[in-house]
Design an enzyme around this catalytic site. Structure first.
Site, short mmCIF file in Angstrom:
data_model
loop_
_atom_site.label_atom_id
_atom_site.label_comp_id
_atom_site.label_asym_id
_atom_site.label_seq_id
_atom_site.Cartn_x
_atom_site.Cartn_y
_atom_site.Cartn_z
N GLU A 164 56.58 49.74 3.91
CA GLU A 164 56.21 48.94 2.73
C GLU A 164 54.80 49.28 2.28
O GLU A 164 54.49 49.23 1.08
CB GLU A 164 56.39 47.44 3.04
CG GLU A 164 57.87 47.08 3.12
CD GLU A 164 58.21 45.92 4.03
OE1 GLU A 164 57.30 45.17 4.44
OE2 GLU A 164 59.41 45.77 4.37
N ASN A 170 56.93 41.30 13.11
CA ASN A 170 56.15 41.54 11.91
C ASN A 170 56.50 40.45 10.90
O ASN A 170 57.56 40.46 10.30
CB ASN A 170 56.52 42.94 11.37
CG ASN A 170 55.91 43.24 10.01
OD1 ASN A 170 55.05 42.50 9.53
ND2 ASN A 170 56.35 44.33 9.40
N TRP A 171 55.56 39.52 10.74
CA TRP A 171 55.84 38.36 9.87
C TRP A 171 55.80 38.73 8.39
O TRP A 171 56.16 37.91 7.54
CB TRP A 171 54.84 37.24 10.13
CG TRP A 171 54.96 36.56 11.46
CD1 TRP A 171 55.60 37.03 12.59
CD2 TRP A 171 54.42 35.29 11.83
NE1 TRP A 171 55.48 36.14 13.62
CE2 TRP A 171 54.76 35.05 13.18
CE3 TRP A 171 53.67 34.33 11.15
CZ2 TRP A 171 54.37 33.89 13.85
CZ3 TRP A 171 53.29 33.17 11.82
CH2 TRP A 171 53.64 32.96 13.16
N LYS A 172 55.27 39.91 8.09
CA LYS A 172 55.11 40.34 6.70
C LYS A 172 54.34 39.26 5.91
O LYS A 172 53.48 38.59 6.48
CB LYS A 172 56.47 40.67 6.08
CG LYS A 172 57.24 41.68 6.93
CD LYS A 172 58.36 42.35 6.22
CE LYS A 172 59.04 43.32 7.18
NZ LYS A 172 60.06 44.13 6.54
N HIS A 220 53.35 51.19 7.87
CA HIS A 220 54.67 50.60 7.63
C HIS A 220 55.21 51.14 6.31
O HIS A 220 54.46 51.38 5.36
CB HIS A 220 54.53 49.08 7.59
CG HIS A 220 55.86 48.38 7.58
ND1 HIS A 220 56.61 48.25 6.43
CD2 HIS A 220 56.58 47.81 8.57
CE1 HIS A 220 57.74 47.63 6.71
NE2 HIS A 220 57.75 47.36 8.02
N GLY A 243 61.42 42.38 11.88
CA GLY A 243 60.92 41.73 10.66
C GLY A 243 61.61 40.39 10.46
O GLY A 243 61.27 39.39 11.09
N GLY A 244 62.62 40.38 9.61
CA GLY A 244 63.30 39.13 9.22
C GLY A 244 63.64 38.22 10.39
O GLY A 244 63.41 37.00 10.32
N GLU A 286 61.38 53.40 12.07
CA GLU A 286 62.02 52.41 11.21
C GLU A 286 62.66 53.13 10.03
O GLU A 286 61.96 53.42 9.03
CB GLU A 286 60.98 51.41 10.69
CG GLU A 286 60.29 50.63 11.77
CD GLU A 286 59.78 49.30 11.24
OE1 GLU A 286 60.17 48.27 11.78
OE2 GLU A 286 59.00 49.30 10.26
N GLY A 332 65.28 45.29 6.37
CA GLY A 332 65.61 44.13 5.54
C GLY A 332 66.95 44.23 4.83
O GLY A 332 67.25 43.44 3.94
N SER A 335 66.38 45.78 10.74
CA SER A 335 67.48 44.82 10.92
C SER A 335 67.85 44.57 12.38
O SER A 335 69.03 44.42 12.72
CB SER A 335 68.71 45.25 10.11
OG SER A 335 68.38 45.27 8.72
P1 PGA Z 1 63.60 43.93 9.33
O1 PGA Z 1 62.13 44.56 9.15
O2 PGA Z 1 63.77 43.58 10.78
O3 PGA Z 1 63.60 42.72 8.42
O4 PGA Z 1 64.57 44.95 8.88
C1 PGA Z 1 61.59 45.42 10.12
C2 PGA Z 1 60.22 45.85 9.70
O5 PGA Z 1 59.97 46.00 8.50
O6 PGA Z 1 59.33 46.05 10.55
#
Ligand code: PGA
Length: 263
Positions: free
Chosen positions: A103, A15-17, A101, A240-241, A173, A179, A219
């Protein structure tokens, strides 16, 4: 009690966000492609921002990497300024879409009922929804993690047929792990994944639930992927990251092997 687990091919989704310009995105894809071309025991999905889907789609031709989006609206078309439809995602070559998600829930007010409409719309357009659920830290600390995840899963997946359940993916998640560098322990992840699979079994039957992929997210890094994947109810990861750097994403994909399990 002995439980026989169905071994499902793992899936790693990145997930590149809201990261990467077109130049950066093209470079990242090029390096990922080179690093995973020999991997055939893991399905790979990348979910760039909407702005890069049409640029990246042709770059994935002939590779084993599939394209996904990070969100969508529920209607096929219409006067919905700023939104993107499932039809548009299909048109750009997307096979997957991340929905609900945390977010989106936290910053854009998405509710379980809206997410439910999105899941149904995605399935209608033959997109595979990756439906996210997960508790916040206060919810976990007050002993309400399972209750929260149950309400989210039941809300987001309301009204689906058993056949539709077969086509979706769930991502657990925990919000406190996204993050933050904190990961759920392998045991915490397994406990929640088992709980989610039991909820899915109530709705879709045991046989179908055993085949639904449940990804872990929060993470995920090259250092913790094998411990997470060793859990019997974990079928992959939503990253994500660590997916924004080609090397770490490649290492996660290579580390995502699943062994035959009988627990
Ligand atoms: P993260 O994000 O790996 O940076 O914790 C995961 C996500 O939001 O899908």
């Amino acid at each position: 009690m002995t439980r026989k687990y169905v071994v499902i091919k793992p899936l790693i989704a990145g997930n590149w966000k809201m990261y990467k310009t077109s130049q950066e995105g093209v470079k990242l894809v090029g390096t990922i492609k080179a690093g995973v071309h020999s991997v055939d025991d893991c399905d790979i999905v990348i979910c760039p921002p909407f702005t890069l889907l049409s640029t990246i789609n042709p770059l994935l031709d002939g590779t084993r990497i599939a394209l996904g989006a990070q969100n969508m609206y529920v209607e096929k078309e219409g006067a919905f300024t700023g939104e993107i439809s499932p039809l548009m995602l299909k048109d750009l070559g997307c096979r997957y879409v991340i929905l609900g998600h945390s977010e989106r829930r936290q910053y854009f007010g998405e509710t379980d009922s809206l997410i439910n409409k999105k899941v149904i719309a995605a399935l209608t357009f033959s997109l595979i929804p990756i439906v996210c659920v997960g508790e916040t830290l206060p919810e976990r600390e007050s002993g309400k993690a399972k209750e929260t995840v149950k309400a989210q899963a039941e809300g987001a997946l309301a009204g689906l047929s058993a056949e539709q359940f077969e086509k979706l993916i769930v991502a657990y998640e925990p919000v406190w792990a996204i993050g933050t560098g904190k990961t759920a322990s392998s045991g915490e992840a397994q406990e929640m994944h088992e709980w989610i699979r039991a909820l899915l079994a109530e709705r879709a039957g045991k046989e179908i639930a055993a085949k639904i992929r449940i990804l872990y997210g929060g993470s995920v890094k090259p250092e913790n992927i094998s411990g997470i994947m060793a859990q019997p109810d974990v079928n992959g990861a939503l990253v994500g990251g660590a997916c924004l750097k080609a090397e770490s994403f490649i290492q996660i994909i290579r580390g995502a092997k699943k062994k035959e399990l009988t627990c």
